[in-house]
Write an enzyme that holds these catalytic residues in place. Sequence first.
Site, PDB file in Angstrom:
ATOM      1  N   SER A 156     -10.603 -12.430  -4.523  1.00 53.36           N
ATOM      2  CA  SER A 156     -10.825 -12.488  -3.081  1.00 53.36           C
ATOM      3  C   SER A 156     -12.238 -12.962  -2.802  1.00 53.36           C
ATOM      4  CB  SER A 156     -10.614 -11.095  -2.466  1.00 53.36           C
ATOM      5  OG  SER A 156     -10.712 -11.154  -1.066  1.00 53.36           O
ATOM      6  N   GLN A 157     -12.358 -13.870  -1.840  1.00 54.89           N
ATOM      7  CA  GLN A 157     -13.683 -14.262  -1.366  1.00 54.89           C
ATOM      8  C   GLN A 157     -14.068 -13.323  -0.229  1.00 54.89           C
ATOM      9  OE1 GLN A 157     -16.099 -18.165   0.246  1.00 54.89           O
ATOM     10  NE2 GLN A 157     -13.980 -17.965   0.881  1.00 54.89           N
ATOM     11  N   HIS A 194      -7.619   0.846   2.298  1.00 58.71           N
ATOM     12  CA  HIS A 194      -7.365  -0.553   2.625  1.00 58.71           C
ATOM     13  C   HIS A 194      -6.148  -0.790   3.525  1.00 58.71           C
ATOM     14  CE1 HIS A 194      -8.184  -4.679   2.207  1.00 58.71           C
ATOM     15  NE2 HIS A 194      -8.210  -4.808   0.896  1.00 58.71           N
ATOM     16  N   TYR A 229       0.790  -1.228   0.000  1.00 58.50           N
ATOM     17  CA  TYR A 229       0.000   0.000   0.000  1.00 58.50           C
ATOM     18  C   TYR A 229       0.828   1.286   0.000  1.00 58.50           C
ATOM     19  CZ  TYR A 229      -3.828  -3.166   1.019  1.00 58.50           C
ATOM     20  OH  TYR A 229      -4.727  -4.185   0.940  1.00 58.50           O
ATOM     21  N   PRO A 289     -11.348  -0.725  -1.814  1.00 57.06           N
ATOM     22  CA  PRO A 289     -12.544  -1.517  -2.110  1.00 57.06           C
ATOM     23  C   PRO A 289     -13.785  -0.847  -1.529  1.00 57.06           C
ATOM     24  CG  PRO A 289     -11.384  -2.477  -0.255  1.00 57.06           C
ATOM     25  CD  PRO A 289     -10.600  -1.261  -0.669  1.00 57.06           C
TER      26      PRO A 289
END
Length: 626
Positions: free
Chosen positions: A543-544, A329, A90, A103
Site C-alpha cells: 500500500s502507498q 481498520h 475484516y 495498521p
Amino acid sequence: MPVLDKKPSRDQGDQNGLPKLPVPALQQTLDMYLKCMRHLIPEEQFRKTKAITEKFGAPGGLGERLQRKLLQRREAKANWVYDYWVEDMYLNNRLALPVNSSPAMVFPKQNFRTPSDMLRFTAHLISGVLEYKCLIDGHALPVDFARGQLAGTPLCMEQYYRLFTSYRLPGPKTDTLVAQNSCVMPEPEHIIVACKNQFFVLDVVINFRRLSEKDLFTQLQKIMKKAESGEENFPPIGLLTSDGRTEWAEARSALIKDSTNRDSLDMIERCLCLVCLDEPCGMDLSDTNRAMMMLHGGGKDKNGGNRWYDKPLQFIVGADGCCGVVCEHSPFEGIVLVQCTEYLLKYMSGSPSKLVRAASVSELPSPRHLHWKCSPEIQKFLTSSAEKLQRLVKNLDMNVHKFSSYGKEFIKKHKMSPDAYIQVALQFAFYRCHGRPVPTYESASIRRFQQGRVDNIRSSTAEALEFVKTMTDKKSTDVEKMEKLCDAIKAQTNYTILAITGMAIDNHLLGLREISKELNLEKPEIFTDETYIASNQFILSTSQVPTTVEMFCCYGPVVPNGYGACYNPQSDHIIFCVSSFHDSPETSSDMFVKALEECLGEMQDLCNTQAGRVTPERGLKRPMKL
C-alpha cells in the site's frame, strides 16, 4: 451484517453527487482473472482453471444468473459490494487485530524531559482531536479530491464520520461494526485514558462546556497520579482485545456476567477514542522499534496491556517520546487516518490552542477509574491472551528503511508514475529474493463512488514478470530492459485505472461468490478451484500511504509466509516499512529490504542510461476522466 450502515448516512449530502459503483461485465472480469493468474500457476493447473471459468461464464450458465442478481443488488443499494467487502476483509476474519489487521501511524520522536512535558503534549493532542471532531460534526471538512491517476474527481467523505463513532464488537463467528451515533448508542463525550494497564474515563465535556487544554492537563495529572499510586490495581484487561476474535468474544461473554464489568465495557465501547500513556519501551527509538511498539505495544511486560484494540483510534504517547496512533481498520482506510493525523500534527506544531486561555471548569470531578471483577475463568483468558501476544511480538520481523538515493521527483522526471514504478520495484525485489512471482495486493481507493472503500490492484502482472526476467538475463540489452520496464509500468497503470473506476476483478468475484451463498447454492466450482484460493493468498500485501508531514504508516503481513510492504514516497527519498514473520523459513524482512535497495538502484541506473529513449506514455491511450 454490519450495524454501521443500517441507517441513513450522516454524510448524505456528499453522497448525492457521486455515482454508484458499477458492476463490471461478467466476461471482462473472467478474462481478466485468467490473465492475472496465467503466469502465476503451472500450465496444467491453468488449463483446468480455464475450463472451469469458461463453464461458469457460458451463455445461460450460473455466472450469468449470479450477474443478474448482482445487477439487481446494485439497483437496491448505495454500494453493492460494501457489506460483502467489510465482512470478508475484516469482520469474518478471526485473527488477532494487532499486527495482522490494525495498521499504525508512527509520529516523529518526541523529547519529553519530564512527565509534565508528556502530559502537556497529550493535552494538546486531545485538544486537536476535539477540534477535528468539531469539523466533522459541523460538516466543515473540505471534500477530498482524487490525486494521481484521474486526479480531480471528488471523493466520498463518509469514512470520516466513522473515526470517532464506531466500535468493532467481537463475535464468536463474525464481528459487528457498531455505530455510536445511532439511537442505540448516543454520541460519546468522553475519552478513555489507558495508563499502567488501568483505564480511566476522561470527560471532555462538563456542564455543556468543552474542557480547556489547561483542564485536560489537570485531569491527565490526576489520572497519572492515581495509576502510579497503585491503590486500585486491576489486571490488564486490555490484553483480551489483542487475542483472536473468537477467543476475545468468548472472554467478553464471561466478563459481562458481572455488572461492574458491563459498566466498564460500556464506557470503553462508547468513548470517542483511546489515549494510551505508555511506559518507556526500554529500546532505542529507531524507526523500526517505534513501528513495532505502535503495532503491538511490546507485549505483556511492556505496553501490550495498555490498549483496547476494538476502538478505531488509539493515540499512543510514550514517556520516552515513542508516539503514534493505532487504528482498527474496518471503519475507514489509511488515507482518512493520514488526513486526520496530519491535521493533528499541524495543529500541534502551531502555538498552543486558544483553549489554554479559556476559563477553567470549576471543581473538576476526578476522572473515574474503571473497575473490573476478575473470576478464575477470566484470569485464565488473560493468561492465554498474554502468551499469544508474546508469541506475536517475538514473531514480527520488521524493517523500516529510508531509501535515500532518490524519491518521486526522479521517477516523475523520467515521465513515470511513482506508484507504478515502486510497485514494479517490489515485484523485482520479491523475484530476486524468491525466484518466482506471487499474487500481490495493492489497495486502490474506489471513493469516487458512493460508500466506496477499496478494490485490489493485482500488481504481479505478466509484464512485470517479463521485466524482472529481463533484468536478470545477462544477454538482455539496456534498450530491451527499458522497453520491458515501460511495458510493466504501462500494465500497472492500466490496471490501476481499472481498479479506481470500479472495473477490477476482486470485488466483482467476491460479489458473485456471496450472491451464490445468499441463494443457498452449492459453492460454484470457480470458487473452490485451487487457483481462486491461491489468488487470494496475498504473499505480497502492499500500500502507498503518502504523507505531507514527517510520519509513516506500517502494518504486518496478511499471510504466514508473506510480506507487508507499506511505502511513503517523498520528493527525494522513499520510506519502506517491510514486515514478515520470523517463523516462516521463506521470508526475511532484512533480505527483502536489501534486495529492494539493489533493485531500485539498478532501475535508477537503467533510467539514467536510457533517458529520453523510451517512456511508458508512448502508445498509452489516456483514459477519459470520469
